[in-house]
Design a protein around this motif. Structure first.
Motif, PDB file in Angstrom:
ATOM      1  N   PRO A  52       0.788  -1.237   0.000  1.00 45.96           N
ATOM      2  CA  PRO A  52       0.000   0.000   0.000  1.00 45.96           C
ATOM      3  C   PRO A  52       0.822   1.291   0.000  1.00 45.96           C
ATOM      4  N   GLU A  53       2.079   1.243   0.398  1.00 46.40           N
ATOM      5  CA  GLU A  53       2.899   2.450   0.466  1.00 46.40           C
ATOM      6  C   GLU A  53       3.775   2.670  -0.767  1.00 46.40           C
ATOM      7  N   VAL A  54       3.616   1.856  -1.805  1.00 48.44           N
ATOM      8  CA  VAL A  54       4.429   2.007  -3.010  1.00 48.44           C
ATOM      9  C   VAL A  54       4.123   3.352  -3.674  1.00 48.44           C
ATOM     10  N   ARG A  55       5.189   4.068  -4.032  1.00 48.60           N
ATOM     11  CA  ARG A  55       5.041   5.343  -4.740  1.00 48.60           C
ATOM     12  C   ARG A  55       5.166   5.080  -6.242  1.00 48.60           C
ATOM     13  N   VAL A  56       4.355   5.789  -7.023  1.00 47.91           N
ATOM     14  CA  VAL A  56       4.366   5.618  -8.478  1.00 47.91           C
ATOM     15  C   VAL A  56       4.650   6.970  -9.121  1.00 47.91           C
ATOM     16  N   ALA A  57       5.589   6.977 -10.061  1.00 47.54           N
ATOM     17  CA  ALA A  57       5.878   8.194 -10.819  1.00 47.54           C
ATOM     18  C   ALA A  57       5.881   7.846 -12.294  1.00 47.54           C
ATOM     19  N   LEU A  58       5.177   8.636 -13.064  1.00 52.21           N
ATOM     20  CA  LEU A  58       5.227   8.536 -14.515  1.00 52.21           C
ATOM     21  C   LEU A  58       6.241   9.574 -14.973  1.00 52.21           C
ATOM     22  N   VAL A  59       7.420   9.106 -15.372  1.00 51.37           N
ATOM     23  CA  VAL A  59       8.457  10.002 -15.877  1.00 51.37           C
ATOM     24  C   VAL A  59       8.386   9.928 -17.391  1.00 51.37           C
ATOM     25  N   TRP A  60       8.027  11.051 -18.006  1.00 52.72           N
ATOM     26  CA  TRP A  60       7.895  11.042 -19.457  1.00 52.72           C
ATOM     27  C   TRP A  60       8.894  12.007 -20.069  1.00 52.72           C
ATOM     28  N   CYS A  61       9.503  11.560 -21.138  1.00 51.05           N
ATOM     29  CA  CYS A  61      10.523  12.327 -21.845  1.00 51.05           C
ATOM     30  C   CYS A  61       9.859  13.073 -22.994  1.00 51.05           C
ATOM     31  N   ASP A  62       9.972  14.405 -22.992  1.00 44.65           N
ATOM     32  CA  ASP A  62       9.244  15.192 -23.986  1.00 44.65           C
ATOM     33  C   ASP A  62       9.896  15.207 -25.370  1.00 44.65           C
ATOM     34  N   ALA A  63      11.004  14.501 -25.542  1.00 39.61           N
ATOM     35  CA  ALA A  63      11.619  14.367 -26.871  1.00 39.61           C
ATOM     36  C   ALA A  63      11.670  12.902 -27.279  1.00 39.61           C
ATOM     37  N   SER A  64      10.804  12.101 -26.692  1.00 41.24           N
ATOM     38  CA  SER A  64      10.782  10.681 -26.989  1.00 41.24           C
ATOM     39  C   SER A  64       9.994  10.398 -28.260  1.00 41.24           C
ATOM     40  N   VAL A  65       9.930   9.142 -28.622  1.00 41.64           N
ATOM     41  CA  VAL A  65       9.196   8.736 -29.824  1.00 41.64           C
ATOM     42  C   VAL A  65       7.690   8.832 -29.570  1.00 41.64           C
ATOM     43  N   GLY A  66       6.936   8.994 -30.642  1.00 45.45           N
ATOM     44  CA  GLY A  66       5.498   9.203 -30.555  1.00 45.45           C
ATOM     45  C   GLY A  66       4.732   8.204 -29.706  1.00 45.45           C
ATOM     46  N   PRO A  67       4.886   6.893 -29.932  1.00 44.93           N
ATOM     47  CA  PRO A  67       4.107   5.935 -29.139  1.00 44.93           C
ATOM     48  C   PRO A  67       4.389   6.023 -27.638  1.00 44.93           C
ATOM     49  N   THR A  68       5.623   6.339 -27.276  1.00 48.40           N
ATOM     50  CA  THR A  68       5.966   6.476 -25.857  1.00 48.40           C
ATOM     51  C   THR A  68       5.285   7.692 -25.264  1.00 48.40           C
ATOM     52  N   LEU A 110       2.577   9.135 -26.417  1.00 47.52           N
ATOM     53  CA  LEU A 110       1.138   8.885 -26.422  1.00 47.52           C
ATOM     54  C   LEU A 110       0.731   8.033 -25.220  1.00 47.52           C
ATOM     55  N   ALA A 111       1.503   7.025 -24.905  1.00 43.86           N
ATOM     56  CA  ALA A 111       1.202   6.178 -23.741  1.00 43.86           C
ATOM     57  C   ALA A 111       1.272   6.990 -22.453  1.00 43.86           C
ATOM     58  N   GLY A 112       2.281   7.846 -22.343  1.00 46.15           N
ATOM     59  CA  GLY A 112       2.390   8.703 -21.164  1.00 46.15           C
ATOM     60  C   GLY A 112       1.222   9.662 -21.054  1.00 46.15           C
ATOM     61  N   TRP A 113       0.860  10.270 -22.192  1.00 45.03           N
ATOM     62  CA  TRP A 113      -0.280  11.179 -22.198  1.00 45.03           C
ATOM     63  C   TRP A 113      -1.556  10.445 -21.799  1.00 45.03           C
ATOM     64  N   TYR A 114      -1.720   9.239 -22.304  1.00 43.05           N
ATOM     65  CA  TYR A 114      -2.925   8.465 -21.997  1.00 43.05           C
ATOM     66  C   TYR A 114      -3.035   8.213 -20.495  1.00 43.05           C
ATOM     67  N   LEU A 115      -1.935   7.787 -19.874  1.00 45.62           N
ATOM     68  CA  LEU A 115      -1.974   7.526 -18.434  1.00 45.62           C
ATOM     69  C   LEU A 115      -2.181   8.829 -17.659  1.00 45.62           C
ATOM     70  N   ALA A 116      -1.500   9.898 -18.046  1.00 46.83           N
ATOM     71  CA  ALA A 116      -1.672  11.182 -17.357  1.00 46.83           C
ATOM     72  C   ALA A 116      -3.115  11.663 -17.468  1.00 46.83           C
ATOM     73  N   ASN A 117      -3.709  11.514 -18.639  1.00 48.07           N
ATOM     74  CA  ASN A 117      -5.105  11.900 -18.828  1.00 48.07           C
ATOM     75  C   ASN A 117      -6.032  11.046 -17.965  1.00 48.07           C
ATOM     76  N   MET A 118      -5.741   9.770 -17.889  1.00 46.98           N
ATOM     77  CA  MET A 118      -6.559   8.876 -17.069  1.00 46.98           C
ATOM     78  C   MET A 118      -6.466   9.282 -15.593  1.00 46.98           C
ATOM     79  N   VAL A 119      -5.258   9.605 -15.138  1.00 51.56           N
ATOM     80  CA  VAL A 119      -5.071  10.034 -13.749  1.00 51.56           C
ATOM     81  C   VAL A 119      -5.883  11.304 -13.479  1.00 51.56           C
ATOM     82  N   ALA A 120      -5.900  12.225 -14.433  1.00 47.49           N
ATOM     83  CA  ALA A 120      -6.601  13.504 -14.254  1.00 47.49           C
ATOM     84  C   ALA A 120      -8.112  13.385 -14.352  1.00 47.49           C
TER      85      ALA A 120
END
Length: 100
Positions: free
Chosen positions: A45-61, A63-73
């Motif tokens: 229960p105490e595990v911390r989660v961070a989505l670290v996304w690189c803004d110069a990465s490839v498109g699919p990466t 997009l996946a980060g954006w999808y998770l960030a949008n879901m969180v929001a």
């Protein structure tokens, strides 16, 4: 990277038995795995989660980060794990040491 360096460090045939296999998996499998890992706090229960996304990465990466960030929001269950969103400015898939 020169054309010769690229040729010496890549294997286009690997695409057929690695990356393409992931694209054929039903996306619902990924969704269910994500929910089990991030929505259920009964295990670790105490595990911390961070989505670290690189803004110069490839498109699919990105997009996946954006999808998770949008879901969180927009539709993240209140009692699930908190997710910290971290933007790595100028970062690519394999950021260089000292790049920040």
């Amino acid at each position: 990277m020169s054309a010769e360096e690229l040729t010496s460090t890549t294997d286009p045939a690997a695409l057929a038995h690695s990356t393409l296999a992931f694209t054929r998996v039903d996306s619902q499998v990924y969704e269910e795995n994500m929910q089990a890992a991030l929505w259920d706090r009964s295990v670790w229960p105490e595990v911390r989660v961070a989505l670290v996304w690189c803004d110069a990465s490839v498109g699919p990466t990105m997009l996946a980060g954006w999808y998770l960030a949008n879901m969180v929001a927009t539709r993240w269950p209140a009692r699930s794990r908190k997710v910290e969103l971290v933007r790595f400015e100028g970062g690519e898939s394999f950021p260089a040491s000292g790049q920040a």
